[in-house]
Design an enzyme around this catalytic site. Structure first.
Site, short mmCIF file in Angstrom:
data_model
loop_
_atom_site.label_atom_id
_atom_site.label_comp_id
_atom_site.label_asym_id
_atom_site.label_seq_id
_atom_site.Cartn_x
_atom_site.Cartn_y
_atom_site.Cartn_z
CB THR A 64 -0.94 0.02 1.22
OG1 THR A 64 -0.14 -0.12 2.41
CG2 THR A 64 -1.96 -1.11 1.17
CE1 TYR A 127 -2.47 0.00 -3.02
CE2 TYR A 127 -3.77 1.93 -3.58
CZ TYR A 127 -3.60 0.78 -2.84
OH TYR A 127 -4.56 0.39 -1.95
#
Length: 294
Positions: A64, A127
Site C-alpha cells: 500500500t 498501486y
C-alpha cells in the site's frame, strides 16, 4: 454455524479489526501476516490454505505504499497481483470463498458523479494498476468471490490521515491541507463489520464500501480538529489552511474525485455504513480507550 476463516494481512490496520470481528462471532480464525505466510510464495500459500481448509479467506494483505510503488514496481505487482493469484488458486482448491480488499485508486478520479461498481476502471498509479490486476485475477480464478473497494481508510491500528492530523495539530502552529481532492473516509471497524456480513452471504460480486457522505481532505481535517477539540485529551494548537494539490507534489497521482456510489450494497439489501463524521467520533473514543488502557 461456525466457520474457519483465514485473514491475510492480519496485523494491518484493517486486518486486525477483521480478525476481531470474526472472533467475536465465535468463528475459528487463522490470522496470517507475512511472518506466518508469504503470499508471494505460491507453495507456502497452497500448503497453509490446504492444511487449514478455510471456508472463507479475507484477503487484506497488500502493498500500500502508493508513492514508493512508482519506483518499486516489481514488489507492488509481486504482492498485489502475484500474491493475490496465489491466494485465489489455493482458495479454489479448497472451495473457499475469497473476499479481496481493493481501492478507489482503480479509478482515474476525473468523474464528477460517484463511481458505481461497474463503471470503467482507469488507474493512474502503479498501486492502482497492481490492485486492479489483483481484482482481475480474483474474478478469473475464483468461482466464489467478493471484491470490496474502499477509500480513505482510518483505524486505531495503523498509520492513517486521522492519526497524522491529530499529531500535527498538536505540534505545529499551522497546517496546510489539500482542499481539491474529494472522497469518503472509511472507519476500519465499520468496514470490518460489513466484511463479516458479506463473507457469510452468497451475494458475490463487486462492492463499493465507505462511510456515507463526502468531504475534501481539508474538510476532513477540520472535522478531526473540531471533534478532537471536544475531548480534553487532545491539545490542539495548529491553524488549518486550505491549499491545492499542486502545493504537495507526490510521485503517484491521487484521484481528485474518488467518491464511490454504494449501489451494490443497496441492490443486495445490505446495510450502508454510518455517516463518516459519526464514524470519526466513534474512532476518537476508541483511540482514547486504547491509549488509556495501553
Amino acid at each position: 454455524m461456525k466457520y474457519r476463516v483465514m485473514v491475510t494481512g492480519a496485523a494491518g490496520q484493517l486486518g486486525q479489526d477483521v480478525v476481531r470481528t470474526f472472533q467475536r462471532e465465535g468463528h475459528h480464525v487463522l490470522a496470517c501476516d507475512r511472518d506466518q505466510m508469504d503470499i508471494t510464495d505460491q507453495q507456502q500459500c497452497t500448503q497453509t490454505i490446504i492444511s487449514f481448509k478455510p471456508h472463507m479467506i479475507i484477503h487484506c494483505a497488500a502493498y500500500t505504499a502508493v508513492d514508493q510503488a512508482e519506483t518499486d514496481v516489481g514488489t507492488a505487482y509481486a504482492v498485489n497481483a502475484t500474491g493475490t493469484r496465489n491466494i485465489a488458486v489455493a482458495a479454489e482448491k479448497v472451495k473457499a470463498k475469497l473476499l479481496y480488499i481493493s481501492t478507489d485508486y482503480v479509478f482515474d478520479g476525473t468523474s464528477r458523479v460517484p463511481y458505481r461498481e461497474y463503471d470503467a476502471t482507469n488507474p493512474q498509479s502503479v498501486y492502482g494498476r497492481s490492485k486492479l490486476a489483483g481484482e482481475q485475477l480474483v474474478q478469473s480464478l475464483c468461482s466464489q468471490w467478493f471484491i470490496v473497494r474502499t477509500s480513505w481508510v482510518f483505524g486505531v491500528h495503523g498509520h492513517n490521515f486521522v492519526k497524522t492530523m491529530l499529531e500535527l495539530l498538536q505540534n505545529r502552529p499551522e497546517l496546510q491541507v489539500v482542499q481539491d481532492q474529494i472522497g469518503s473516509p472509511t472507519y476500519t471497524v465499520d468496514l470490518a463489520n460489513l466484511v463479516g456480513v458479506l463473507a457469510l452471504s452468497e451475494k458475490y460480486g463487486i462492492y463499493h464500501v465507505s462511510n456515507t457522505g463526502t468531504c475534501t481532505w481539508y474538510e476532513f481535517a477540520k472535522a478531526i480538529a473540531e471533534e478532537a477539540g471536544k475531548h480534553g485529551d487532545f491539545h490542539l494548537k495548529a491553524t488549518l489552511i486550505p491549499c491545492s494539490t499542486e502545493k504537495f507534489p507526490r510521485p503517484a497521482p491521487r484521484p481528485s474525485y474518488s467518491v464511490m456510489d454504494h449501489l451494490a450494497l443497496r441492490t443486495n439489501r445490505l446495510p450502508l455504513l454510518r455517516p463518516w463524521r459519526e464514524a470519526l467520533v466513534a474512532f476518537l473514543q476508541e483511540l482514547k480507550d486504547v491509549q488509556k488502557n495501553g
